[in-house]
Write an enzyme that holds these catalytic residues in place. Structure first.
Site, PDB file in Angstrom:
ATOM      1  N   HIS A   1      29.492  17.078  55.560  1.00  9.20           N
ATOM      2  CA  HIS A   1      29.284  17.389  54.130  1.00  9.20           C
ATOM      3  C   HIS A   1      30.538  16.566  53.512  1.00  9.20           C
ATOM      4  CE1 HIS A   1      29.484  19.814  50.374  1.00  9.20           C
ATOM      5  NE2 HIS A   1      28.539  20.555  51.100  1.00  9.20           N
TER       6      HIS A   1
ATOM      7  N   ARG B   1      29.314  20.161  42.561  1.00 12.77           N
ATOM      8  CA  ARG B   1      28.676  19.052  41.923  1.00 12.77           C
ATOM      9  C   ARG B   1      27.529  19.421  41.178  1.00 12.77           C
ATOM     10  NH1 ARG B   1      27.461  16.084  46.819  1.00 12.77           N
ATOM     11  NH2 ARG B   1      28.210  18.059  47.901  1.00 12.77           N
TER      12      ARG B   1
END
Ligand SMILES: Cc1cc2nc3c(=O)[nH]c(=O)nc-3n(C[C@H](O)[C@H](O)[C@H](O)COP(=O)(O)OP(=O)(O)OC[C@H]3O[C@@H](n4cnc5c(N)ncnc54)[C@H](O)[C@@H]3O)c2cc1C
Ligand code: FES
Lengths: 225, 553
Positions: B318, B338
Site C-alpha cells: 500500500h 487521497r
C-alpha cells in the site's frame, strides 16, 4: 536505568523496556507471546483493552495497547475477555419502536447516569449519552454517538448497572441501518436490471476480447470527474 | 508531535499548499507506468524471489519469505502421528473468522448445512475489520458491471481470470443490498443515495464507505448475524493441517487449541479455507498494515494438500503506510485520504505523482522519490513523503476530516499529530496478497471438497487488486463458497477415513532437497519477542515433544 528505558509493571511485575514502544510492543519486549489480548494491532478490533494506573496514583486509566505509547511507571493489566450478554434477535423481524431496545436490553433502564462508561472509553465516545438515547428510542443519536465503537468492552467492566453498552449500540445501529435508513434507490434499479440480464451481452463481449483490445479500451475509458 | 528536524520541510509544504490546491499532477501513460514499476516496485526485484522447489506448483516464483513456509515440514509426522478420532463431525468446516469465513458460514447455514467455524483469534480479529476506505460495487446509473470489469482487468494487468471477475462484478449490487438488510450503515444522502467515491484505478465513483470504519462496520454486523443464527464456532484455535482420505478428497483438518495445546481433528464433508493474507511475513522487511494473524497459513495448508497456486509472486504494497511515528509504523493511511484530495508531496513540497494511479504505481513513485531522488524526509526507520491532509479541509470545509476520517484522525492525534493542520508522513507498507490458491467461481480448488474464499485465494484480482474490491471479493466468494460447499455436502453420504498421506511425499521431497527438519509451518503467529525468548510456541509443546521423540529414533 538507562535513559532510553522505562520501568513498567505488567500485572504487578517490573520490567524495563525501551521507551518508544507501545504497550503492546512493550509486553512483547518483556518476553510475552500474545494469544489473547492482541488482534489487529491497528486500533480497530478492541482486543487489546488495557487498564492501568501510574505508580503513585490511585486513578485508573484505560488504553488500547496497540495505540498507546508506554510511560514510565505504568501499572498494566489487560482485559482480554469480558462475559458480556448479547441479546439474540432476528434483525429482519425487529421493528424500530421506542421500546425495542429496552425490550432487548431491559438493563439499560437501570442506568444511573454515573458516566463511568464515557469516562473509560478509549475512543472517547459519549457512551452514557447514547445509552440515554437508546432508552428514549432515539436511534439516530445512538448511531451518531456510537459509530466509532470498536467493542473493546471496557465500558461494560465499569458499569454498576451491568449494561453491556456495545451490544446495545450494535443492535441500535443494525436496526437503524436495516429499518430506518432509506435503501439506496439506484440499487433497486440496478438489481432489477441485473435480473433482466441487461449487462450480460456487454460483459460477455469484454470477456471474449483480446488483451490488446482490452488495453485499448482501458486506456481510452472515460473517468468520472 | 513532529521532531525539530522536520520543521523546515513542513514549512515548505505549507508554503506550496495554496498554489497546489487545484493542481492535478498528470496521469502517466501506459509506458511510463511500466517503466516506473520495473525499476522501483519491490515485486520486480529479482533477488527477492525464488522458484518453489516442492509441490504441485513447483517452479513458480514467490518471495523468499513465502517460499520458506512452503518449503517446510508439517508439525505432524505423517508416519507416526496417530490421527485422533474426530472431536466434531460436520457438513461444512470453515477455517478463518474474517469476512469471507463468516459470510460463508451464513450462506452455508441458510442452505441447511451443519456448519462449524474455527478461527485463530476472535471472530473479526481479521484484516476485514481493518478495511477503512470502502467496498466497490457498480450500482449507480453511470456505472455498470462491464465498466467495473474493465477497471479490474486494467488494475490487475489483464491477468485476472475472467470468470472470477464476472462473478465479482455481477454479484456486487446484490451484496450491497444484503449488507443494507443486515443493517450496515453506509454513507448515504437523506434519500438513501450512496455517497460513493473514487478509489485508486476506478473510472466511476463506486467505492461505498462507512466513514473510515467500513470493514469494522461490515464485520461487526456479519458477526452479530452469525451469533444470532447460533452457528457453532471455536476461537483461539488454529488449523495446522488439512486431512484427506485415501482417494484425495479433503475430509477435515487438524487443529490446535492455542490456550491449552490440545491437538484435535474435525471431520467434514466439505472444508472452506478463509484464512486471509500474509502481511505478517514482512516481505523484504516491509512493515505491514495487516492484523496479527495474517501469516499465510491457509496457503501453506492448501498447498501441502495439493492445491495449485496462482500469482503468489505479487504482493501489494500500500503506497501510504505510516512512516512516522514509529509506534504505528506500517499502519494504514486509507486511500480515502487521497480520494478526498490529499496530495503526495516530497520534502520540498513538490508533487511527483497523480495520487490515484493504481497502488503499485503510486508505491513505486514514493520509493523512487525517497530512494533514488533522495527527496524524502529522513526518519530513524527510513524515510517517507508527505501526504498533505490539510488540503482536504481547504477543499471540503472544516470538520471534514473528523467526520469522514475519524479513525485516521484518532490514530494520529494520539501521538500529537493533528492531520487537519499538518501533513502526515508516509511510505509503502505490505498490505495485500494479490495471488493465492487457485479456485473457480464457486471457490472450489483442484482438491476435491476443498474450497477457498477471500484473500487466501488468487486469480480474481490478477496481479494487482484495486482498493474496495477485496471487501467485495470476500463477501461475493465467501457467500458463493458457503452455498456451494453446503450443497455439495448434501451429495456426500459418508466421509472418507482421514489420513495425512499427502504429507509423506511432500516431506520426502523436502528431505531430498536437504531442507532442515527444524523448518516448520504454518507460522500461526509472528513472534515479536526479543531473540532470547523466541522458540517453539507453548501451545505446540505437545507436538514438540512428539517431534523430539522422533528425532531420537
Ligand atoms: C488495514 C487494511 C485496510 C484495508 N482496506 C480495504 C478497503 O478499504 N477496501 C477493501 O476492499 N479492502 C481493504 N482491505 C483488504 C481487505 O480488508 C482484506 O483483503 C479482506 O478483508 C480479507 O478478508 P478475509 O476474510 O479473506 O481474511 P481476514 O479478514 O484476514 O480473515 C482471516 C481470518 O482467518 C484467521 N486465520 C488465519 N490463519 C488461520 C489458521 N491457521 N487457523 C484458523 N484461523 C486462521 C485469521 O486470524 C483471520 O481471523 C484492507 C486490508 C487492511 C489490512
Ligand atoms: S489490537 Fe486491535 S485495537 Fe489494539
Amino acid at each position: 536505568m538507562m535513559k532510553d528505558f522505562a520501568r513498567i509493571y505488567i500485572m504487578g511485575k517490573e520490567y524495563q523496556v525501551p521507551r518508544h514502544l507501545t504497550i503492546l510492543q512493550a509486553i512483547e519486549h518483556a518476553g510475552f507471546l500474545f494469544v489473547r489480548g492482541c488482534g489487529c494491532r491497528g486500533g480497530f478490533c478492541g482486543a487489546c483493552a488495557t487498564v492501568y494506573r501510574m505508580r503513585d496514583s490511585y486513578k485508573l486509566k484505560v488504553a488500547l495497547a496497540c495505540q498507546t505509547k508506554i510511560e514510565d511507571g505504568m501499572y498494566l493489566a489487560q482485559i482480554p475477555f469480558y462475559p458480556g450478554n448479547k441479546a439474540e434477535h432476528n434483525i429482519a423481524s425487529l421493528t424500530p419502536t421506542t421500546e425495542t431496545l429496552c425490550m432487548l436490553y431491559p438493563e439499560i433502564m437501570r442506568c444511573i447516569s454515573c458516566g463511568s462508561c464515557s469516562k473509560v472509553c478509549p475512543q472517547d465516545i459519549k457512551v452514557m449519552d447514547y445509552i440515554n438515547a437508546a432508552i428514549r428510542g432515539d436511534y439516530k443519536k445512538v448511531v451518531e454517538l456510537s459509530f466509532d465503537c470498536i467493542m473493546c468492552g471496557l465500558c461494560a467492566t465499569r458499569c454498576p448497572a451491568e449494561i453491556v453498552h456495545y451490544y446495545v449500540a450494535l443492535a441500535a445501529r443494525r436496526i437503524y441501518g436495516a429499518h430506518i435508513m432509506k435503501k439506496a434507490p439506484h440499487l433497486d434499479k440496478r438489481l432489477q436490471e441485473m435480473k433482466e440480464k441487461k449487462f450480460d451481452p456487454e460483459l460477455e463481449k469484454l470477456m471474449r476480447s483480446s488483451v490488446e483490445d482490452l488495453k485499448k479500451l482501458y486506456a481510452s475509458r472515460d473517468i468520472e470527474p | 508531535m513532529y521532531p525539530q528536524e522536520f520543521y523546515e520541510s513542513l514549512k515548505r509544504v505549507e508554503a506550496t499548499r495554496k498554489a497546489r490546491l487545484n493542481q492535478v499532477f498528470p496521469r502517466l501513460s501506459m509506458e511510463e507506468r511500466s517503466a516506473l514499476l520495473e525499476k522501483f516496485h519491490p515485486d520486480y526485484k529479482k533477488e527477492t524471489m525464488r522458484e518453489i522447489s516442492v509441490g504441485i506448483s513447483k517452479g513458480e516464483k514467490t518471495p523468499h519469505e513465502f517460499a520458506d513456509l512452503l518449503e517446510a515440514y508439517s508439525y505432524l509426522d505423517p508416519k507416526r502421528f496417530v490421527i485422533p478420532a474426530p472431536k466434531y463431525e460436520v457438513d461444512v468446516l470453515i477455517i478463518g473468522g474474517g469476512g469471507a469465513g463468516v459470510a460463508a458460514a451464513l450462506t452455508a447455514s441458510e442452505v441447511g448445512a451443519d456448519v462449524l467455524l474455527v478461527t485463530k483469534l476472535r471472530i473479526g480479529d481479521a484484516n476485514t475489520t481493518m478495511a477503512q476506505g470502502g467496498i466497490q460495487a457498480a450500482d449507480k446509473e453511470n456505472d455498470s458491471p462491464a465498466i467495473h470489469y474493465l477497471d479490474i482487468m486494467g488494475g490487475g494487468g489483464f491477468k485476472n481470470i475472467p470468470e472470477l471477475v464476472r462473478a465479482l462484478v455481477n454479484d456486487g449490487p446484490e451484496v450491497i443490498r444484503w449488507l443494507e438488510e443486515l443493517g450496515v450503515i453506509f454513507d448515504k444522502a437523506e434519500d438513501g443515495t450512496m455517497l460513493s467515491i473514487h478509489g485508486g484505478g476506478t473510472s466511476r465513483k463506486r467505492m461505498h464507505p462507512c466513514r473510515d470504519y467500513t470493514g469494522a462496520e461490515i464485520m461487526r454486523c456479519l458477526k452479530d448475524e452469525f451469533l444470532d443464527r447460533k452457528i457453532k464456532y471455536i476461537e483461539y484455535t488454529a488449523s495446522i493441517e488439512l486431512l484427506k482420505d485415501n482417494v484425495g478428497n479433503c475430509v477435515g483438518a487438524v487443529l490446535v487449541n492455542m490456550e491449552t495445546g490440545e491437538v484435535f481433528t474435525i471431520k467434514s464433508k466439505t472444508t472452506i479455507l478463509a484464512t486471509g493474507g500474509a502481511g505478517r511475513l514482512h516481505i523484504q522487511g516491509f512493515p505491514t498494515s495487516n492484523h496479527y494473524g495474517a501469516t499465510g497459513d491457509g496457503v501453506v495448508l492448501a498447498y501441502r494438500a495439493g492445491a495449485k497456486l496462482i500469482y503468489l509472486d505479487t504482493i501489494q504494497y500500500h503506497p501510504t503506510g505510516v512512516a512516522f511515528p514509529e509506534q504505528i509504523l506500517g499502519q494504514l493511511i486509507t486511500e480515502k485520504v487521497r480520494g478526498l484530495g490529499a496530495q503526495l508531496v516530497n520534502a520540498y513540497g513538490e508533487q511527483f505523482i497523480y495520487e490515484l494511479e493504481t497502488r503499485d504505481v503510486v508505491a513505486s513513485a514514493i520509493i523512487r522519490e525517497v530512494q533514488e531522488r533522495q527527496k524524502g524526509v529522513v526518519t530513524s526507520t527510513g524515510g517517507g513523503v508527505w501526504l498533505d491532509t490539510p488540503l482536504i479541509e481547504m477543499k471540503f470545509g472544516k470538520g471534514t476530516i473528523q467526520k469522514q476520517l475519524p479513525a485516521m484522525y484518532r490514530q494520529f492525534i494520539k501521538f500529537g499529530i493533528d492531520m487537519t493542520q499538518e501533513p502526515v508522513l508516509t511510505y509503502p507498507t505490505q498490505h495485500y496478497q494479490n495471488g493465492g490458491i487457485l479456485c473457480n467461481e464457486f471457490g472450489e480448488t483442484n482438491v476435491p471438497n476443498l474450497y477457498v474464499a477471500g484473500e487466501v485465494s488468487g486469480g480474481v484480482h490478477g496481479r494487482n487488486r484495486l482498493m474496495g474490491n477485496s471487501l467485495l471479493d470476500v463477501l461475493v466468494f465467501g457467500r458463493r463458497a458457503g452455498r456451494h460447499a453446503a450443497e455439495k455436502s448434501k451429495e456426500i453420504s459418508k466421509i472418507g477415513e482421514p489420513t495425512l498421506l499427502h504429507l509423506i511425499d511432500y516431506h520426502s521431497e523436502l528431505k531430498k532437497l536437504g531442507i532442515p527438519e527444524s523448518r516448520r509451518s504454518p507460522m500461526i503467529l509472528p513472534d515479536y519477542r526479543p531473540q532470547e525468548f523466541r522458540g517453539k510456541f507453548h501451545f505446540l509443546s505437545k507436538l514438540t515433544e512428539f517431534n523430539a521423540e522422533r528425532n531420537n529414533i
